[in-house]
Design a protein around this motif. Sequence first.
Motif: not given
Length: 468
Positions: A20, A72, A74, A81, A208
């Motif tokens: 990531l 994920f 974005i 995320c 995140v």
Amino acid sequence: MALPAAAPEPAAEPVVAPGLRLALSLLEEGVLTSRANRSCGSYVARAVPSAGAVYPYEFAVLVMENGLPTAFRIDTDRRTCARLAVGARVTAALDASHLSVPEDGGALMVTLTRPWLSMRKYGDRGYLYTQLDAGHAAGNLLLAAAGRGATGALRLRFPRESLSELLEAGENCREIHSATLVPAGAEGAEGAEGSDAAVDEAWTRWSVHDETDRELRGSTWRSWLESTCWDSVAAWPEHSGAPSLDSVPAPLTRIRSDRQLPDAQDGLGKPSEWSELIATRASSKAFTGEPVSAASVRQAVSALSTPLATDLPDASPLSATLVLRSTTDPEQDGVYRLRTGERQPGRLPSTDEVARACMQQRALAGASAVLLLHVPRTSLAGADSAAGAENLRELGFRCGALGQLLYLGANRAKVGVTAIGGFDTPLWRTLAGLPEDDEILYALLLGCPDDSGIKFDRLAMAHAQNER
């Protein structure tokens, strides 16, 4: 008329998964900000052009996190995320799509288009603009990865239904455009010469949020206008009839090198230079009308021969025609078929004719050269069929990625460049001597840049801007 209440914001987490981190740093380099503004940590400019500055695409990233495949979504504007799914669901979707996540810290980067953003401003032709814009972005991601010393591979021919369901694309009026496999060798300073700390640490500005529990997210809201727009394109097939598992580096179009177009096969240059070209490219607002050298135009156009690793076939109906009309080497001026190197007879378009062919955009009338990307209309026939829909996606990618290569080639050659999707096709067909049954998909103009000019498609803000 009122928006529903926003769902509670989940707790923010740091970006931990190496894949990531890699994907986010590539997005920062290949899609989002210029090198000059990376260190300030603010959203300043895009690294690719877009019709009306709408940018009708988004990204999802699939990586290994704590030993499990994880998906994920974005949000590039907020630099967040959202973790959508972990484990078996992700594995099943990948298997059904004939895709995989690198287990060594690499990433599978999925580009999704949101046609509404362009179609609300441009109507039906906004769907084509969406494909062109996505082609610019996806092609640039490949170049950004290669610039770090790693060869990514872009896939367009794969079944999309399971992955679309996993990423909740259809219910949010999104289409899966392509998937780019990026190996861990593109991680930055440890994997490629020439990377800088600003690129390597770009992911530190991201966070995140866990959204694997759908019940805690709240309901998905979309306007009835977007739903209506989506219904007009949602019947198009989500997958290709002939998936391909191989990705081979090859040019997206062929350019013949001969005495009339010398040095047309040197490509974009060294990959180590691409990051700087990506960071500093810009669209010209206008052209002064002063001639530029034919050699500079040839150097810019030679970038089209740069190989990109995709699963598209080498053969393509796409052709490229170059109109050299105002250079410092008048004997070189002419209309060239870049696939054959053939020089067409006939007169060259005047300044007034260029303006007319560009829908009366007088600021573009002083262009020294025009590149036209065109296909036989028969290759677009059957748009209601699986083959027709897939052809448009693939041709749109070829045109967009070639457009991005030309932007970078023009940057290297110090020539101004801009792309337009709105033009008088019959007139350009006449001016360039194209067959009557050819359809022009994209036009790019080169010349001496005039930064005091105005991009008219950006005077009125697109209705869809900021509507994310």
